[in-house]
Design a protein around this motif. Structure first.
Motif, PDB file in Angstrom:
ATOM      1  N   UNK A   8       0.704  -1.147   0.052  1.00 33.60           N
ATOM      2  CA  UNK A   8      -0.133  -0.095  -0.045  1.00 33.60           C
ATOM      3  C   UNK A   8       0.993   1.122  -0.091  1.00 33.60           C
ATOM      4  N   UNK A   9       2.104   1.256   0.325  1.00 32.28           N
ATOM      5  CA  UNK A   9       2.910   2.295   0.552  1.00 32.28           C
ATOM      6  C   UNK A   9       3.206   3.030  -0.938  1.00 32.28           C
ATOM      7  N   UNK A  10       3.026   1.967  -1.999  1.00 34.47           N
ATOM      8  CA  UNK A  10       3.200   2.252  -3.626  1.00 34.47           C
ATOM      9  C   UNK A  10       1.960   3.172  -3.852  1.00 34.47           C
ATOM     10  N   UNK A  11       0.984   3.046  -3.205  1.00 36.37           N
ATOM     11  CA  UNK A  11      -0.418   3.984  -3.341  1.00 36.37           C
ATOM     12  C   UNK A  11       0.120   5.418  -3.099  1.00 36.37           C
ATOM     13  N   UNK A  12       1.060   5.581  -2.098  1.00 36.75           N
ATOM     14  CA  UNK A  12       1.193   6.777  -1.366  1.00 36.75           C
ATOM     15  C   UNK A  12       2.636   7.297  -2.123  1.00 36.75           C
ATOM     16  N   UNK A  13       3.307   6.747  -3.029  1.00 38.27           N
ATOM     17  CA  UNK A  13       4.461   6.975  -3.657  1.00 38.27           C
ATOM     18  C   UNK A  13       5.340   6.898  -2.436  1.00 38.27           C
ATOM     19  N   UNK A  14       5.567   5.826  -1.563  1.00 35.01           N
ATOM     20  CA  UNK A  14       6.378   5.584  -0.586  1.00 35.01           C
ATOM     21  C   UNK A  14       7.250   4.408  -1.040  1.00 35.01           C
ATOM     22  N   UNK A  15       8.556   4.657  -0.464  1.00 33.68           N
ATOM     23  CA  UNK A  15       9.366   3.261  -0.419  1.00 33.68           C
ATOM     24  C   UNK A  15       8.927   2.529   0.832  1.00 33.68           C
ATOM     25  N   UNK A  16       9.195   1.252   0.788  1.00 34.99           N
ATOM     26  CA  UNK A  16       8.967   0.447   2.062  1.00 34.99           C
ATOM     27  C   UNK A  16      10.431   0.445   2.826  1.00 34.99           C
ATOM     28  N   UNK A  17      10.576   0.616   3.880  1.00 28.17           N
ATOM     29  CA  UNK A  17      11.776   0.322   4.360  1.00 28.17           C
ATOM     30  C   UNK A  17      12.050  -1.183   4.602  1.00 28.17           C
ATOM     31  N   UNK A  18      13.373  -1.430   4.500  1.00 24.54           N
ATOM     32  CA  UNK A  18      13.714  -3.094   4.449  1.00 24.54           C
ATOM     33  C   UNK A  18      13.461  -3.706   5.910  1.00 24.54           C
ATOM     34  N   UNK A  19      13.497  -2.730   7.076  1.00 23.32           N
ATOM     35  CA  UNK A  19      13.469  -3.339   8.172  1.00 23.32           C
ATOM     36  C   UNK A  19      11.956  -3.293   8.698  1.00 23.32           C
ATOM     37  N   UNK A  49      -7.258   7.323  -2.002  1.00 19.93           N
ATOM     38  CA  UNK A  49      -7.758   7.806  -3.465  1.00 19.93           C
ATOM     39  C   UNK A  49      -7.020   7.185  -4.425  1.00 19.93           C
ATOM     40  N   UNK A  50      -7.767   6.604  -5.638  1.00 19.17           N
ATOM     41  CA  UNK A  50      -6.853   5.923  -6.548  1.00 19.17           C
ATOM     42  C   UNK A  50      -6.230   6.957  -7.453  1.00 19.17           C
ATOM     43  N   UNK A  51      -5.070   7.036  -7.554  1.00 23.61           N
ATOM     44  CA  UNK A  51      -4.282   7.845  -8.137  1.00 23.61           C
ATOM     45  C   UNK A  51      -4.452   7.952  -9.829  1.00 23.61           C
ATOM     46  N   UNK A  52      -4.601   6.734 -10.302  1.00 25.95           N
ATOM     47  CA  UNK A  52      -4.958   6.537 -11.762  1.00 25.95           C
ATOM     48  C   UNK A  52      -6.166   5.760 -11.894  1.00 25.95           C
ATOM     49  N   UNK A  53      -7.011   6.346 -12.721  1.00 25.03           N
ATOM     50  CA  UNK A  53      -8.342   5.484 -12.751  1.00 25.03           C
ATOM     51  C   UNK A  53      -8.370   4.507 -13.708  1.00 25.03           C
ATOM     52  N   UNK A  54      -7.259   4.184 -14.389  1.00 27.23           N
ATOM     53  CA  UNK A  54      -7.457   3.191 -15.433  1.00 27.23           C
ATOM     54  C   UNK A  54      -7.849   3.518 -16.767  1.00 27.23           C
ATOM     55  N   UNK A  55      -7.936   2.766 -17.603  1.00 24.00           N
ATOM     56  CA  UNK A  55      -8.506   2.786 -18.883  1.00 24.00           C
ATOM     57  C   UNK A  55      -9.952   2.383 -19.299  1.00 24.00           C
ATOM     58  N   UNK A  56     -10.633   3.353 -19.880  1.00 26.03           N
ATOM     59  CA  UNK A  56     -11.848   2.980 -20.243  1.00 26.03           C
ATOM     60  C   UNK A  56     -11.890   2.645 -21.542  1.00 26.03           C
ATOM     61  N   UNK A  57     -12.424   1.743 -22.211  1.00 27.28           N
ATOM     62  CA  UNK A  57     -12.378   1.484 -23.573  1.00 27.28           C
ATOM     63  C   UNK A  57     -14.015   1.532 -24.009  1.00 27.28           C
ATOM     64  N   UNK A  58     -14.211   2.378 -25.093  1.00 31.24           N
ATOM     65  CA  UNK A  58     -15.738   2.665 -25.596  1.00 31.24           C
ATOM     66  C   UNK A  58     -15.877   2.186 -26.822  1.00 31.24           C
ATOM     67  N   UNK A  59     -16.840   1.711 -27.061  1.00 27.91           N
ATOM     68  CA  UNK A  59     -16.995   0.923 -28.369  1.00 27.91           C
ATOM     69  C   UNK A  59     -18.129   1.750 -29.099  1.00 27.91           C
ATOM     70  N   UNK A  60     -18.279   2.210 -30.226  1.00 28.08           N
ATOM     71  CA  UNK A  60     -19.233   2.755 -30.906  1.00 28.08           C
ATOM     72  C   UNK A  60     -19.884   1.869 -31.566  1.00 28.08           C
ATOM     73  N   UNK A  61     -20.855   1.263 -31.110  1.00 31.56           N
ATOM     74  CA  UNK A  61     -21.770   0.289 -31.771  1.00 31.56           C
ATOM     75  C   UNK A  61     -22.403   0.640 -33.075  1.00 31.56           C
ATOM     76  N   UNK A  62     -22.648   1.869 -33.291  1.00 33.41           N
ATOM     77  CA  UNK A  62     -23.524   2.722 -34.469  1.00 33.41           C
ATOM     78  C   UNK A  62     -22.613   3.061 -35.306  1.00 33.41           C
ATOM     79  N   UNK A  63     -21.091   2.705 -35.326  1.00 37.94           N
ATOM     80  CA  UNK A  63     -20.406   3.077 -36.370  1.00 37.94           C
ATOM     81  C   UNK A  63     -20.413   2.369 -37.744  1.00 37.94           C
TER      82      UNK A  63
END
Length: 141
Positions: A55-66, A125-139
């Motif tokens: 979860x540290x990655x979600x906050x852009x933190x490095x996890x300590x080794x210890x 909060x989610x920093x990147x919402x991901x990708x949304x693929x939209x398809x135009x069925x009427x094309x």
């Protein structure tokens, strides 16, 4: 391998809630020996630090080794009760002996820590919402 932040956050939350359920189940049995509960608490702390390390990655933190340093950073970053965490660490490290009622109280407090961690990860909060693929069925084809 790209893992969307949403998936990582949800997986961390799920892992923490699973840990919470396992800890509650162990607490309810209360027939465990103090030596066994120390081993269980130790394993629970490793699971907690591993999951919060992700979860540290979600906050852009490095996890300590210890492990201890990672838990203390987690306490700071995820609003965990620092005093309870230190007590659990001292008990697991063998620096503090507890009678059975005190041990059960510390174990219950550690359940609270995991609950706090799950709640904190859920609130991220989610920093990147991901990708949304939209398809135009009427094309026209």
């Amino acid at each position: 391998l790209h893992i969307p932040a949403t998936h990582l956050r949800l997986r961390c939350e799920q892992e923490l809630k699973n840990l919470l359920l396992r800890m509650q189940s162990t607490y309810l049995t209360q027939h465990e020996s103090p030596k066994r509960l120390r081993a269980i608490l130790s394993q629970n702390l490793l699971t907690l630090v591993r999951t919060l390390g992700a979860a540290f990655a979600l906050k852009d933190l490095d996890r300590p080794n210890d492990t201890r340093a990672a838990l203390l950073l987690a306490a700071q970053e995820f609003a965990l009760d620092d005093d309870t965490l230190r007590t659990v660490l001292e008990y697991v490290d063998g620096k503090r002996n507890l009678d059975k009622p005190s041990l059960m109280a510390v174990y219950a407090a550690s359940i609270g820590l995991v609950g706090q961690a799950a709640s904190s990860v859920d609130q991220l909060s989610d920093p990147d919402p991901g990708y949304q693929i939209l398809e135009d069925r009427n094309a026209a084809t």
